[in-house]
Design an enzyme around this catalytic site. Structure first.
Site, short mmCIF file in Angstrom:
data_model
loop_
_atom_site.label_atom_id
_atom_site.label_comp_id
_atom_site.label_asym_id
_atom_site.label_seq_id
_atom_site.Cartn_x
_atom_site.Cartn_y
_atom_site.Cartn_z
N THR A 197 35.93 5.31 86.67
CA THR A 197 37.04 4.71 85.92
C THR A 197 38.33 5.39 86.40
OG1 THR A 197 35.61 4.40 84.01
CG2 THR A 197 37.98 4.25 83.63
N LYS A 227 38.59 -3.22 82.57
CA LYS A 227 38.07 -2.03 81.86
C LYS A 227 39.15 -1.45 80.92
CE LYS A 227 35.62 1.95 81.52
NZ LYS A 227 34.33 2.09 80.91
N LYS A 262 40.94 9.59 78.04
CA LYS A 262 41.19 9.36 79.48
C LYS A 262 41.47 7.87 79.74
CE LYS A 262 38.91 8.82 83.87
NZ LYS A 262 37.69 8.77 84.65
P1 NAD Z 1 30.45 13.65 85.17
O1 NAD Z 1 31.52 14.68 85.12
O2 NAD Z 1 29.16 13.88 84.45
O3 NAD Z 1 30.07 13.32 86.70
C1 NAD Z 1 30.98 13.36 87.76
C2 NAD Z 1 30.27 14.08 88.90
O4 NAD Z 1 31.11 14.07 90.04
C3 NAD Z 1 29.98 15.56 88.57
O5 NAD Z 1 28.60 15.82 88.72
C4 NAD Z 1 30.82 16.32 89.59
O6 NAD Z 1 30.21 17.52 90.05
C5 NAD Z 1 30.91 15.30 90.70
N1 NAD Z 1 32.02 15.53 91.63
C6 NAD Z 1 33.29 15.94 91.35
N2 NAD Z 1 34.01 16.03 92.49
C7 NAD Z 1 33.16 15.65 93.50
C8 NAD Z 1 33.31 15.51 94.90
N3 NAD Z 1 34.47 15.79 95.50
N4 NAD Z 1 32.25 15.09 95.62
C9 NAD Z 1 31.07 14.81 95.01
N5 NAD Z 1 30.85 14.94 93.68
C10 NAD Z 1 31.90 15.34 92.95
O7 NAD Z 1 31.14 12.28 84.67
P2 NAD Z 1 30.40 10.95 84.22
O8 NAD Z 1 30.28 10.91 82.74
O9 NAD Z 1 29.23 10.72 85.10
O10 NAD Z 1 31.55 9.88 84.59
C11 NAD Z 1 31.79 9.47 85.94
C12 NAD Z 1 32.81 8.35 85.93
O11 NAD Z 1 32.31 7.28 85.13
C13 NAD Z 1 34.16 8.75 85.30
O12 NAD Z 1 35.18 8.13 86.02
C14 NAD Z 1 34.06 8.22 83.88
O13 NAD Z 1 35.32 7.93 83.31
C15 NAD Z 1 33.25 6.96 84.10
N6 NAD Z 1 32.48 6.50 82.93
C16 NAD Z 1 31.79 7.37 82.16
C17 NAD Z 1 31.07 6.89 81.06
C18 NAD Z 1 30.27 7.83 80.19
O14 NAD Z 1 29.85 7.39 79.10
N7 NAD Z 1 30.03 9.07 80.59
C19 NAD Z 1 31.07 5.52 80.76
C20 NAD Z 1 31.76 4.64 81.60
C21 NAD Z 1 32.46 5.15 82.69
#
Ligand code: NAD
Length: 289
Positions: free
Chosen positions: A93, A168, A243
């Protein structure tokens, strides 16, 4: 079956990658965090040491990363290592402007690219029932569909690049306002001597019904399994809603759109997130009592 690079194996990306493996794809995953790497490996993902190496030889590259700055830097790093014509799908997102900027980077490098943010949370990621909102041209959308399908309950083509992120932010602005006003209604009803269950029974059969009431009811009792009955354990964390509202406000200011209720909701969630970021966003009712 395809070879898919998956960058970002966190709460969402980990289970999404697992579902691609289960569908028979070869998934080459990368994450910075060892715990995320270990969980992905256990789910059948081939964990690779660098993002650049992960995309080498991949047919498609899926990113599920925390924010637009990280997506941009990862694209800058990996684009030179992918074969021309590789399909890039960003499911993070991020802002509409960032989505269009990374699309331009990918296009300039000779790639196909779509933005494909999701709703459905960690449960939907695990079950393979996410709703994908896709922005990109018809050819890129058609190419993305079979990659998204094992992770999806629903895939909607929203138009050109950035339009997935546009859908979104609009959805989450609606959701934020609804969750606040449902909380306001319960607090008002309590002050008027109307029982929570009675209000729930009436409104779920009436014109005020919405997801924030029938599924994410902010008072304990009427909905089994709602975060309100479990100390507001998310669910959808206030920090994530904050966010997403920040991204909605970026879009409001860059377009000059009028959004007085969305703007007020963003202010309320920004204040609430300071000390309550890890609570479900329905806990905003606590500020109304
Ligand atoms: P998260 O923090 O659990 O996962 C993100 C991952 O990216 C982490 O494991 C981190 O180590 C990794 N990362 C960071 N920098 C990196 C890089 N340079 N190279 C490779 N990996 C890297 O977050 P999440 O909850 O999985 O969310 C991910 C995305 O999905 C976000 O943009 C969030 O807004 C969106 N989202 C989340 C949800 C939810 O319910 N958690 C729902 C819809 C959308």
């Amino acid at each position: 079956m395809s070879t898919i690079a998956f960058l970002g194996l966190g709460h969402m990306g980990g289970p999404m990658a697992k579902n691609l493996v289960a569908a028979g794809h070869t998934v080459r995953g990368f994450d910075l965090v060892p715990a995320a790497q270990d969980a992905a490996r256990a789910a059948g993902v081939t964990v690779i040491d660098t993002a650049e190496e992960a995309v080498t030889g991949a047919d498609a590259v899926v990113t599920m990363l925390p924010n637009g700055a990280i997506v941009t830097s990862v694209y800058e790093a990996v684009l030179p290592h992918a074969a021309k014509g590789t399909l890039f799908i960003d499911s993070s997102t991020i802002s509409v402007d960032d989505a269009r900027a990374v699309h331009a980077l990918a296009e300039a490098a000779g790639m196909q690219q779509v933005d494909a943010p999701v709703s459905g949370g960690v449960k939907g990621a695990d079950a393979g029932t996410l709703a994908f909102m896709v922005g990109g041209d018809d050819a890129a959308f058609a190419a993305a569909q079979p990659v998204l399908e094992p992770m999806a309950g629903k895939v909607i083509h929203c138009g050109g690049s950035g339009n997935g992120q546009a859908a979104k932010v609009c959805n989450n602005m609606i959701l934020a306002v609804q969750q606040i006003v449902v909380g306001e209604a319960f607090v008002l009803a309590e002050k008027l001597g109307l029982a929570d269950q009675a209000l729930y029974d009436v409104v779920t059969g009436a014109t005020g019904n919405c997801w924030s009431l029938h599924t994410n009811c902010p008072v304990p009792g009427p909905v089994a399994g709602a975060p309100s009955g479990n100390g507001f354990k998310p669910g959808f964390a206030t920090a994530l809603m904050n966010k997403d509202l920040g991204l909605a406000m970026d879009a409001v200011s860059s377009t000059g759109a009028s959004a007085p209720l969305g703007t007020h909701a963003a202010e309320l969630y920004s204040a609430f997130a300071q000390d309550n970021g890890d609570l479900d966003f329905s806990a905003i009712i606590q500020t109304l009592r």
